[in-house]
Design a protein around this motif. Structure first.
Motif, PDB file in Angstrom:
ATOM      1  N   LEU A  19      -5.503  11.236  13.312  1.00 26.66           N
ATOM      2  CA  LEU A  19      -6.033  12.241  14.118  1.00 26.66           C
ATOM      3  C   LEU A  19      -5.273  11.687  15.348  1.00 26.66           C
ATOM      4  O   LEU A  19      -5.223  12.951  16.486  1.00 26.66           O
ATOM      5  CB  LEU A  19      -7.688  11.170  13.971  1.00 26.66           C
ATOM      6  CG  LEU A  19      -8.325  11.705  12.673  1.00 26.66           C
ATOM      7  CD1 LEU A  19      -9.357  11.218  12.498  1.00 26.66           C
ATOM      8  CD2 LEU A  19      -7.847  13.150  12.735  1.00 26.66           C
ATOM      9  N   THR A  20      -4.260  10.649  15.570  1.00 26.97           N
ATOM     10  CA  THR A  20      -3.408  10.250  16.844  1.00 26.97           C
ATOM     11  C   THR A  20      -2.988  11.593  17.073  1.00 26.97           C
ATOM     12  O   THR A  20      -2.460  11.800  18.480  1.00 26.97           O
ATOM     13  CB  THR A  20      -3.184   9.782  16.967  1.00 26.97           C
ATOM     14  OG1 THR A  20      -3.996   8.185  16.378  1.00 26.97           O
ATOM     15  CG2 THR A  20      -2.712   8.910  18.464  1.00 26.97           C
ATOM     16  N   GLN A  21      -2.063  11.864  15.931  1.00 24.90           N
ATOM     17  CA  GLN A  21      -1.430  13.462  16.444  1.00 24.90           C
ATOM     18  C   GLN A  21      -1.927  14.065  17.202  1.00 24.90           C
ATOM     19  O   GLN A  21      -1.022  15.195  17.520  1.00 24.90           O
ATOM     20  CB  GLN A  21      -0.251  13.540  14.900  1.00 24.90           C
ATOM     21  CG  GLN A  21       0.044  12.497  13.755  1.00 24.90           C
ATOM     22  CD  GLN A  21       1.543  12.407  12.487  1.00 24.90           C
ATOM     23  OE1 GLN A  21       0.944  13.470  12.152  1.00 24.90           O
ATOM     24  NE2 GLN A  21       2.316  11.885  12.270  1.00 24.90           N
ATOM     25  N   VAL A  80     -18.257  11.162  12.010  1.00 21.01           N
ATOM     26  CA  VAL A  80     -18.258  11.218  13.166  1.00 21.01           C
ATOM     27  C   VAL A  80     -17.576  10.736  14.285  1.00 21.01           C
ATOM     28  O   VAL A  80     -16.663   9.933  14.574  1.00 21.01           O
ATOM     29  CB  VAL A  80     -19.275   9.964  13.923  1.00 21.01           C
ATOM     30  CG1 VAL A  80     -20.588   9.621  14.909  1.00 21.01           C
ATOM     31  CG2 VAL A  80     -20.723   9.003  13.039  1.00 21.01           C
ATOM     32  N   VAL A  81     -17.952  12.365  14.834  1.00 25.55           N
ATOM     33  CA  VAL A  81     -16.666  12.803  16.118  1.00 25.55           C
ATOM     34  C   VAL A  81     -16.846  12.302  16.864  1.00 25.55           C
ATOM     35  O   VAL A  81     -18.236  13.678  17.106  1.00 25.55           O
ATOM     36  CB  VAL A  81     -16.216  13.755  15.780  1.00 25.55           C
ATOM     37  CG1 VAL A  81     -15.258  13.800  16.523  1.00 25.55           C
ATOM     38  CG2 VAL A  81     -15.447  14.013  14.346  1.00 25.55           C
ATOM     39  N   GLY A 122     -10.158  23.420  26.807  1.00 27.34           N
ATOM     40  CA  GLY A 122     -10.187  24.194  25.566  1.00 27.34           C
ATOM     41  C   GLY A 122      -8.770  23.668  24.449  1.00 27.34           C
ATOM     42  O   GLY A 122      -9.293  22.793  23.777  1.00 27.34           O
ATOM     43  N   GLY A 123      -8.144  22.407  24.920  1.00 31.46           N
ATOM     44  CA  GLY A 123      -7.073  21.388  24.885  1.00 31.46           C
ATOM     45  C   GLY A 123      -8.902  20.694  24.076  1.00 31.46           C
ATOM     46  O   GLY A 123      -7.327  20.397  22.581  1.00 31.46           O
ATOM     47  N   LEU A 124      -9.039  20.376  24.591  1.00 32.22           N
ATOM     48  CA  LEU A 124     -10.168  19.205  23.618  1.00 32.22           C
ATOM     49  C   LEU A 124     -11.562  20.225  22.724  1.00 32.22           C
ATOM     50  O   LEU A 124     -10.983  19.493  21.833  1.00 32.22           O
ATOM     51  CB  LEU A 124     -11.536  18.568  24.703  1.00 32.22           C
ATOM     52  CG  LEU A 124     -12.588  17.384  24.087  1.00 32.22           C
ATOM     53  CD1 LEU A 124     -11.431  16.364  23.867  1.00 32.22           C
ATOM     54  CD2 LEU A 124     -13.292  17.226  25.024  1.00 32.22           C
ATOM     55  N   ALA A 125     -11.261  20.774  22.954  1.00 30.86           N
ATOM     56  CA  ALA A 125     -11.851  21.654  21.901  1.00 30.86           C
ATOM     57  C   ALA A 125     -11.463  21.726  20.942  1.00 30.86           C
ATOM     58  O   ALA A 125     -10.852  22.314  19.434  1.00 30.86           O
ATOM     59  CB  ALA A 125     -12.820  22.880  22.311  1.00 30.86           C
ATOM     60  N   ALA A 126      -9.703  22.241  21.190  1.00 33.51           N
ATOM     61  CA  ALA A 126      -8.876  22.564  19.831  1.00 33.51           C
ATOM     62  C   ALA A 126      -8.954  21.164  19.576  1.00 33.51           C
ATOM     63  O   ALA A 126      -8.348  21.249  18.186  1.00 33.51           O
ATOM     64  CB  ALA A 126      -7.418  23.191  20.590  1.00 33.51           C
ATOM     65  N   ALA A 127      -8.298  20.018  19.879  1.00 31.70           N
ATOM     66  CA  ALA A 127      -8.013  18.733  19.240  1.00 31.70           C
ATOM     67  C   ALA A 127      -9.198  18.170  18.383  1.00 31.70           C
ATOM     68  O   ALA A 127      -9.332  18.112  17.297  1.00 31.70           O
ATOM     69  CB  ALA A 127      -8.254  17.743  20.471  1.00 31.70           C
ATOM     70  N   THR A 128     -10.701  18.618  19.286  1.00 29.96           N
ATOM     71  CA  THR A 128     -11.553  18.590  18.318  1.00 29.96           C
ATOM     72  C   THR A 128     -11.495  19.395  16.584  1.00 29.96           C
ATOM     73  O   THR A 128     -12.024  18.897  15.844  1.00 29.96           O
ATOM     74  CB  THR A 128     -13.158  18.804  19.053  1.00 29.96           C
ATOM     75  OG1 THR A 128     -13.179  18.298  19.928  1.00 29.96           O
ATOM     76  CG2 THR A 128     -14.348  17.971  18.178  1.00 29.96           C
ATOM     77  N   SER A 129     -11.715  20.586  17.043  1.00 31.51           N
ATOM     78  CA  SER A 129     -11.550  20.966  15.693  1.00 31.51           C
ATOM     79  C   SER A 129     -10.719  20.900  14.794  1.00 31.51           C
ATOM     80  O   SER A 129     -10.709  20.992  13.596  1.00 31.51           O
ATOM     81  CB  SER A 129     -10.780  22.686  16.213  1.00 31.51           C
ATOM     82  OG  SER A 129     -10.474  23.382  15.313  1.00 31.51           O
ATOM     83  N   VAL A 131      -9.296  17.724  14.025  1.00 34.13           N
ATOM     84  CA  VAL A 131      -9.671  16.628  13.838  1.00 34.13           C
ATOM     85  C   VAL A 131     -10.712  16.775  13.130  1.00 34.13           C
ATOM     86  O   VAL A 131     -10.768  15.784  11.770  1.00 34.13           O
ATOM     87  CB  VAL A 131     -10.844  15.549  14.646  1.00 34.13           C
ATOM     88  CG1 VAL A 131     -11.644  14.171  14.510  1.00 34.13           C
ATOM     89  CG2 VAL A 131      -9.576  14.987  15.860  1.00 34.13           C
ATOM     90  N   VAL A 132     -11.319  17.402  13.434  1.00 35.05           N
ATOM     91  CA  VAL A 132     -12.868  17.520  11.882  1.00 35.05           C
ATOM     92  C   VAL A 132     -12.528  18.488  11.576  1.00 35.05           C
ATOM     93  O   VAL A 132     -12.701  17.924  10.156  1.00 35.05           O
ATOM     94  CB  VAL A 132     -13.873  18.726  12.867  1.00 35.05           C
ATOM     95  CG1 VAL A 132     -14.760  19.332  11.747  1.00 35.05           C
ATOM     96  CG2 VAL A 132     -14.782  17.979  13.636  1.00 35.05           C
ATOM     97  N   GLN A 133     -11.016  19.372  10.622  1.00 34.78           N
ATOM     98  CA  GLN A 133     -10.430  19.327   9.994  1.00 34.78           C
ATOM     99  C   GLN A 133      -9.751  18.610   9.026  1.00 34.78           C
ATOM    100  O   GLN A 133     -10.335  18.665   8.109  1.00 34.78           O
ATOM    101  CB  GLN A 133      -9.635  20.604  10.248  1.00 34.78           C
ATOM    102  CG  GLN A 133      -9.869  21.732  10.494  1.00 34.78           C
ATOM    103  CD  GLN A 133      -9.944  22.634  10.485  1.00 34.78           C
ATOM    104  OE1 GLN A 133     -10.671  22.886   8.887  1.00 34.78           O
ATOM    105  NE2 GLN A 133     -10.529  24.237  10.955  1.00 34.78           N
TER     106      GLN A 133
END
Lengths: 340, 340
Positions: A19-21, A80-81, A122-129, A131-133
């Protein structure tokens, strides 16, 4: 290091590192995600959004506890994210973790991750996506995606979910009305938390009338949506009309700090999931979700590619001409975009 | 039709039409903006942000009224841009207009425009930037840019301003804390509205301790920031130490619905403007603003160019492969981005 194989084996430490990566958008994280992607698609993703002050974090806590100690059946694995797009500079989300850990710490069936924006939304949303995967591939049955606030950012992040909960609370002021209008359209389940507060009737009434605006035929199902509230009945039964293949968001009352109404909320979520499956909407929603996700990643990729190709001086030069008012920012953007 | 010449002559109807062109991102609107751009840079842009329930709209109203009927000097021309990124589907911002019109309608020195998101957040921020440019060229002395909420969207829009007001109110719940941490870093003036409510002392105390976190040397100036509040003194004097070229956001208490504290707030804004000029920070901030604006427009331009070049089928094909889990969304984004 590629943590994908260990993540598939359920190694928590490897998951945390992956997740950190992903948050740091490293090549290793990208490679692991590409590898894990085939193993995703099993988790039920629950988005939780609502204005500040509605008690979202407590509610998410209580839901996680409920799924870990269900009244019947086996405990479910819950991730939980917690996403905080409001804090681009400092990590506002960190605080939330500590509070949570008290109730859920040490439970190997629970995984909690806080994410704060580190630059672009956008970067946050991409990272969240991502992390959820990873959590999905890691075998979690339920993934609760909690966002602070109720702006476009939250709407974008909510699009990652199968079932979206919109949390309200009595007495939060009139501005809330404006937010509701937009946010209601993404709600699958409406929650009135802090339902022991005065004004809960008004909140429910206004939510119900907004629901009717959004679902012009909803009056037909009015009995399903909610019965006029009694203080005695803390929660109203969730409603769906699967026969008509139409979902009207139920309104559920909770008092998260007391654990009240949580089972009803879990039942509403289960009914929505059931509805998604029986109506065939699940596949459709999954495709819509992937579409948003792909659009988001494409945007970020286009910007990254442009950045690689463009020397900093070129941007700086264009900026200077804009500052001297020789060209407008739109003309400068057009010129710079030629590079791509 | 090109409305630029009429806008420069102060024609309100032409201005309204130009703003619609800008909102719809039409070629005529773009051409007019390019033409007007050389005439911009005179207005003082004031960003107003804060969580729902803090009474931002009333405060903006009162500020506009204050500038129209100043205790001394000539009335200033004031424009208000109310941006609602929280409502991507329905126009939540519209409502605000009606309420405002009661106090300010018919005054030719005031221009009010509401903007709601029509799709992407980037699109809204770009349109807002254009609207503000047009109002600037149209000769308004002050442009108040008000946003609902306090997420990244609002931070982005606040970056369009010279002076940013962050509005708080007592008793809005604990989640607010998390938001403050991020939003405080963009605040030039902190306003505690609804300061006649209980809890105002706590709100001010927590704001002050957050200020000290953000400005580690701020304790030196503690006397300047704010005196420990008395209920008698509704507002605390704004503070700046121009000698040291450092601005510590003052905390101003207001009760917008009663018109209390508005003159103090206007004084704090004037002091900040003065500080920007005398410290040379104005030019620096203007450049930072233009940089953000250019980055934003570039993003939108890159996406628009990509869209022109890419047949819908290509995106659809990639999406299908992602849905079948043949490739990950990241791989698909990389492939699609080759087009650009």
């Amino acid at each position: 290091m590629n943590f994908a194989p260990q993540v598939l084996q359920g190694n928590r430490l490897a998951l945390a590192r992956l997740l950190t990566q992903i948050e740091n958008n490293t090549p290793a994280g990208r490679a692991a995600l590409d590898e894990l992607y085939g193993q995703t698609g099993r988790a039920h993703r629950i988005g939780v959004t609502g204005a500040p002050g509605t008690g979202k974090s407590s509610l998410v806590n209580q839901l996680a506890l409920h799924y870990r100690r269900p009244p019947q059946g086996d405990p479910l694995r819950v991730a939980v994210v917690a996403v905080d797009p409001s804090s681009p500079f400092t990590g506002g989300a960190i605080l939330g973790d500590r509070v949570r850990m008290r109730d859920l710490a040490g439970d190997p069936g629970v995984f909690i991750r806080s994410m704060a924006s580190r630059g672009s939304l956008g970067g946050l949303a991409a990272a969240t996506s991502g992390v959820v995967q990873a959590l999905d591939a890691g075998g979690f049955d339920l993934i609760l995606i909690e966002t602070v606030g109720a702006g476009q950012a939250e709407v974008d992040i909510a699009r990652l979910a199968h079932t979206t909960l919109v949390i309200e609370a009595p007495g939060l002021g009139d501005d809330i009305q404006a937010i509701k209008a937009g946010i209601l359209e993404i709600a699958d389940v409406l929650v009135i938390n802090k339902a022991d507060r005065p004004g809960v009737e008004n909140t429910e009434r206004s939510l119900r009338s907004m629901l009717q605006l959004g679902h012009p035929t909803a009056h037909v199902f009015q009995n399903h949506i909610s019965k006029p509230g009694h203080e005695a009945a803390l929660s109203t039964p969730p409603a769906a009309d699967d026969g008509l293949q139409m979902w009207i968001p139920p309104i559920v009352r909770t008092v998260a700090t007391e654990g009240l109404g949580i089972a009803d909320l879990a039942a509403a979520i289960a009914q929505h999931r059931q509805h998604l499956q029986s109506s065939g909407e699940l596949a459709q929603r999954e495709l819509a979700r992937l579409r948003s996700e792909l659009e988001l990643l494409l945007r970020e990729t286009l910007v990254a590619r442009w950045r690689e190709r463009t020397p900093d001086e070129q941007f700086g030069g264009a900026l200077e001409r804009v500052a001297r008012r020789e060209i407008s920012p739109w003309q400068a953007a057009d010129e710079l975009a030629q590079n791509c």
